[in-house]
Scaffold this motif. Sequence first.
Motif, mmCIF file in Angstrom:
data_model
loop_
_atom_site.group_PDB
_atom_site.id
_atom_site.type_symbol
_atom_site.label_atom_id
_atom_site.label_comp_id
_atom_site.label_asym_id
_atom_site.label_seq_id
_atom_site.Cartn_x
_atom_site.Cartn_y
_atom_site.Cartn_z
ATOM 1 N N ARG A 287 14.483 48.872 -61.610
ATOM 2 C CA ARG A 287 13.785 50.134 -61.193
ATOM 3 C C ARG A 287 13.124 49.589 -59.672
ATOM 4 N NH1 ARG A 287 8.818 53.963 -63.074
ATOM 5 N NH2 ARG A 287 8.821 55.317 -60.997
ATOM 6 N N TRP A 288 12.307 48.250 -59.665
ATOM 7 C CA TRP A 288 11.696 47.811 -58.563
ATOM 8 C C TRP A 288 12.321 46.747 -57.976
ATOM 9 C CZ3 TRP A 288 8.427 51.545 -58.084
ATOM 10 C CH2 TRP A 288 7.838 52.260 -59.162
ATOM 11 N N SER A 289 13.767 46.503 -58.280
ATOM 12 C CA SER A 289 14.190 45.240 -57.617
ATOM 13 C C SER A 289 14.437 45.169 -56.373
ATOM 14 C CB SER A 289 15.685 45.276 -58.346
ATOM 15 O OG SER A 289 16.633 46.212 -57.937
ATOM 16 N N SER A 290 14.316 46.280 -55.536
ATOM 17 C CA SER A 290 14.419 46.258 -54.065
ATOM 18 C C SER A 290 13.085 46.055 -53.265
ATOM 19 C CB SER A 290 14.904 47.500 -53.424
ATOM 20 O OG SER A 290 14.163 48.683 -53.908
ATOM 21 N N LEU A 291 11.854 46.242 -53.897
ATOM 22 C CA LEU A 291 10.612 45.900 -53.394
ATOM 23 C C LEU A 291 10.457 44.273 -52.898
ATOM 24 C CD1 LEU A 291 8.289 47.741 -55.636
ATOM 25 C CD2 LEU A 291 8.882 48.367 -53.473
#
Length: 379
Positions: A287-291
Amino acid sequence: MSRRGNGEGTVYFDTDRERWVGQADAGLNPITGKRRRVKVVGQPRESKSAVASRLRNRIAELSTQSPSAPRTVGELVAAWRSRTAPKRRSVTTLAMTDSLISNHIEPVFGSVPVGALTVEDVEVFLDARAGSHAKSTLEKLRTILAQSYDFGVRRRHVSWNPARIAELPPGASTTRVGRALSATESRALLNVATDHRLGAWVVVAMTLGLRPGEVSGLTWEAVDLDPGSLVVFQSLAWPGKKPVLKETKTKRGRTLELPAITVNALRSHRKAQAEERLLTGDLWPHRWSSLCFVTQDGTPLDPANIRRVVARLGQQAGIEGSLTPYDLRHTATTLIADAGLSADRLADLLGHKDTRMVFGHYRHREGITISTAAEYWGA
């Protein structure tokens, strides 16, 4: 004990309390069917006529209230919170509002009859918190009570708003004023940040003047390191202690060209983050892999964690006093403004709709000789 006219109750002087007290029969409770007794206790040095007037007002309130009207301050605040507050406040502000209500207002005023709250009650409540809370927090508490009673007045649940009259404690501490680092302090901070895992977070914040939530909400899809630019379109917030990506404060995106120092910091950070992801494997949350900036476990950065990192790096850089993430935004604004950038361009950089906040809040100039007149007349 002196008797007043029919329907106005009784007002007498209580020698033990040394104040006037009013009592009256307000008819049947429309919900329980039982008789209602109204009691108004005067304040020190409050006159008999003033207490009698408050007693009459309270009886009048009860006579106009519907069976579903809030009976206590807690019920009134809850009604305002559920019906009106969501229309005017963001998700983050609502979370803060809920915290203030549950931690401060409900324990003190939750069971107080809605018509019994006085101006003095509100002021005593605020006075008790003046020593441990900032002025801004006291203002928020008063605003919640005031807007709740405004809601009650509009619906004729109450006849007046005591919180609108209540004044803040004279000795309430003011909100901390942001600071801007000097050029020398800024270089020292950037040097120590180079060796820290989240050093690139500090570099981005201080070179571009982004809000802390905007830095933590950056994604790699929004960053182009060749030739060097990024798009600011969202912010990381923590309403209810859960991370949420939302629109920027002004709900406007902006594209920023990156200085070389920022490009280099982000390039090194991306390489280090890729190595962390390889070690973590499937445990890295998708879910937060692009941050761009996350914990070592791949989860969003808690604001408290960022505050600790910035404060610790400030100490390592030899900067006196406490350093906060927002101080980096103040620093960027001041250094760039002193280099000659116009207010309009600074407002665009910071994501403001106009220039009012640029020089009124974010730019700090100390000990500078203003040579405008001399240069003009000299020419």
